[in-house]
Design a protein around this motif. Structure first.
Motif, mmCIF file in Angstrom:
data_model
loop_
_atom_site.group_PDB
_atom_site.id
_atom_site.type_symbol
_atom_site.label_atom_id
_atom_site.label_comp_id
_atom_site.label_asym_id
_atom_site.label_seq_id
_atom_site.Cartn_x
_atom_site.Cartn_y
_atom_site.Cartn_z
ATOM 1 N N GLY A 330 0.791 -1.230 0.000
ATOM 2 C CA GLY A 330 0.000 0.000 0.000
ATOM 3 C C GLY A 330 0.819 1.274 0.000
ATOM 4 N N ASP A 331 2.145 1.174 0.131
ATOM 5 C CA ASP A 331 2.974 2.381 0.100
ATOM 6 C C ASP A 331 3.199 2.831 -1.342
ATOM 7 N N PRO A 332 3.466 4.137 -1.508
ATOM 8 C CA PRO A 332 3.646 4.667 -2.859
ATOM 9 C C PRO A 332 4.723 3.901 -3.643
ATOM 10 N N SER A 333 4.405 3.544 -4.866
ATOM 11 C CA SER A 333 5.328 2.778 -5.696
ATOM 12 C C SER A 333 5.145 3.194 -7.151
ATOM 13 N N GLU A 334 6.166 2.908 -7.943
ATOM 14 C CA GLU A 334 6.120 3.329 -9.341
ATOM 15 C C GLU A 334 6.068 2.157 -10.302
ATOM 16 N N CYS A 335 5.274 2.303 -11.354
ATOM 17 C CA CYS A 335 5.238 1.330 -12.438
ATOM 18 C C CYS A 335 5.582 2.077 -13.711
ATOM 19 N N ILE A 336 6.739 1.762 -14.267
ATOM 20 C CA ILE A 336 7.218 2.532 -15.411
ATOM 21 C C ILE A 336 7.347 1.628 -16.626
ATOM 22 N N LEU A 337 6.706 2.032 -17.701
ATOM 23 C CA LEU A 337 6.815 1.259 -18.927
ATOM 24 C C LEU A 337 7.651 2.052 -19.930
#
Ligand code: ADP
Ligand code: ZN
Length: 525
Positions: A330-337
């Protein structure tokens, strides 16, 4: 749905007692309620959404056994270990057990000493196992990773088709509850019909997790980006997905050479090597895992802070499942394509390489196109994703995706749009992006001349741009809904009604400044 009253207080009590969670998440509550009410249930939740609780809590409350169909041996073991540690009687039967151990489990089940029994779908095809199960009181059959029953999904597994005949054979029909993270309408239809769910209650929840910042970056130097990112996020666990083993090996080498402790995972490594890197990652001995999509199913690591895709995956289902491994806590995370046009070629190649019938192939091309559309989208990526999966959203932009954070100013591209649309119209809407770009550029390539397109009034009208820039522009028009691509290996570009409005001068085309400008600002960041 059955109208018997459902004791949600009791359910919550068990949740607190065994799991130590104060309350159900909203999606879980609705699913648990439905299963306890005796309805066949289809629960669609993202990875990390908390599916296990949805059948484990009802299992505690049912008088009989809950049989859990689960695709992976490693997953079964993890689940059973976790349940046992919490004091919930659970067991599995799979090929790692000796005949004696299997008998012990069966005996325990006969004596109602276990509440949950995990098996792989293949087990349901064994006569002796079916006979044993008929002797037991089975209250519920929970099907995990239920999309495996569908040929339209990405992990079709024939033996999932054994679930429904198995259920039919039981003397009393149990409740069937199916779970997956895949929610395209086709796969949902298949799950309902192939698992023969009886008037199922369907719940789609939480695909758009608020803690995930989704980004698509086009035109990056991918390798450099990854090395930089891994360095600036050196103490955070992350996963980097690449399409090929070769790319995995290459990135793995470069990261380690540059001082980032990385592991790797792909099907070309030995079982021991794979197991070792998986363990090192789980226990934070290494921070970064570079992997093909072979990595991740059943990995329960909640503090993954970023998932980077070195290549565009083949479809949205695969993307959401892989990207969804970020931020399970639930902590802020990044998904980068990281997208490049080459990725489209790679995926087409993979589709062509894979022997399969025409309908399936066609379907894969269609999904690929939707994936590409996502990559070019300029609207909120969370909406795009929710729209794709048919989940409602509140029309409030997420504020953290790359589209929402895109501060490039809107510019009027009506004139360029008219030139492009008119060219497509004059080419009779019968050609693909590359040839249209060639004509607009003023190329003298064979095909252009052969069709006499050098005679069109729009020929060479965008000569100030490169062919690549023109192709990108066309792709943007497709993503924005002005144009559509036909399906198939060689899709052709056609005009949507909105494009006709533009040609008539009834619609202004506002778009973000071109990609080239973006690269400048990126390198300044
Ligand atoms: P899935 O199988 O959907 O990927 P899991 O069942 O493994 O998800 O749960 C994902 C994570 O969410 C786990 O770390 C679990 O501990 C946590 N979790 C699940 N339900 C709750 C809840 N009601 N409250 C707090 N945490 C929860
Ligand atoms: Zn957004």
């Amino acid at each position: 749905m059955n109208t018997q009253t459902v004791d949600m207080e009791q359910a919550r009590f068990y949740l607190q007692k065994y799991y130590g969670y104060p309350d159900f998440r909203e999606g879980q509550r609705r699913i648990v309620e439905s299963v306890l009410a005796g309805a066949d249930t289809l629960g669609i939740m993202p990875t990390g959404g908390g599916k296990s609780v949805c059948y484990q809590i009802p299992a505690l409350m049912f008088s009989g056994l809950t049989l859990v169909v689960s695709p992976l041996i490693s997953l079964m073991k993890d689940q059973v270990d976790a349940l046992t540690a919490m004091g919930i009687p659970a067991a599995y039967i799979n090929s790692t057990l000796s005949g004696k151990e299997v008998n012990e489990v069966i005996r325990a089940a006969r004596r109602s000493q276990i509440k949950l029994l995990y098996v792989a779908p293949e087990r349901l095809e064994l006569d002796w196992f079916r006979e044993e199960m008929k002797q037991l009181q089975i209250s519920c059959v929970a099907v995990d990773e239920a999309h495996c029953v569908s040929q339209w999904g990405h992990d079709f597994r024939t033996s999932y088709l054994a679930v429904s005949p198995f259920v039919d054979e039981l003397p009393v029909r149990p409740i069937v509850a199916a779970f997956t993270a895949t929610a395209t309408p086709q796969v949902m239809d298949d799950m309902t019909s192939l698992l023969r769910l009886s008037q199922p209650s369907i719940f789609v929840t939480g695909l758009g997790r608020d803690n995930l910042a989704m980004s698509v970056l086009r035109g990056e130097n991918k390798r450099e980006f990854i090395l930089n990112y891994a360095h600036t996020h050196a103490h955070q666990p992350g996963i980097i997905y690449a399409a090929t083993r070769k790319d995995v090996d290459d990135l793995y080498q470069r990261l380690n050479d540059s001082g980032v402790k990385a592991g790797r995972y792909h099907a070309g490594l030995s079982d021991q090597e794979r197991e070792k890197s998986q363990e090192s990652f789980l226990y934070d001995d290494i921070r970064v895992m570079v992997a093909t999509n072979a990595f991740g199913m059943g990995i329960d690591k909640s503090n993954v802070r970023y998932v980077i895709h070195y290549n565009m995956p083949k479809n949205m289902e695969a993307y959401v499942q892989e990207a969804g491994r970020a931020g399970r806590d639930g902590d802020p995370s990044e998904c980068i394509l990281l997208f490049s046009a080459q990725d489209i070629m790679t995926q087409k190649f993979l589709i062509e390489q894979n022997p399969q019938d025409e309908t399936r192939k066609h379907n894969e091309y269609r999904k690929l196109q939707q994936m590409v559309q996502y990559c070019y989208s300029t609207s909120c990526l969370k909406w795009e994703m929710l729209d794709y999966f048919g989940e409602d959203h509140d029309n409030k932009p997420c504020g953290i995706c790359s589209s929402c954070r895109d501060e490039r100013e809107l510019v009027d591209r009506t004139r360029d749009a008219q030139i492009v649309f008119s060219c497509i119209h004059r080419m009779r809407e019968r050609f693909g992006v590359a040839l249209i770009a060639a004509v607009l550029k003023g190329s003298r390539n064979k095909k252009v001349l052969q069709y006499g397109f050098d005679q069109l009034p729009t020929y060479a009208m965008l000569r100030a741009l490169t062919e690549k820039q023109i192709s990108e522009l066309i792709n943007l028009f497709i993503a924005e809904g002005y144009l559509r691509l036909s399906e198939g290996q060689y899709p052709i570009v056609q005009l949507e009604p909105l494009a006709v409005d533009v040609l008539k001068g009834n619609h202004t085309v506002m778009m973000r400044a071109p990609e080239a400008d973006k690269n400048v600002s990126d390198s300044k960041r």
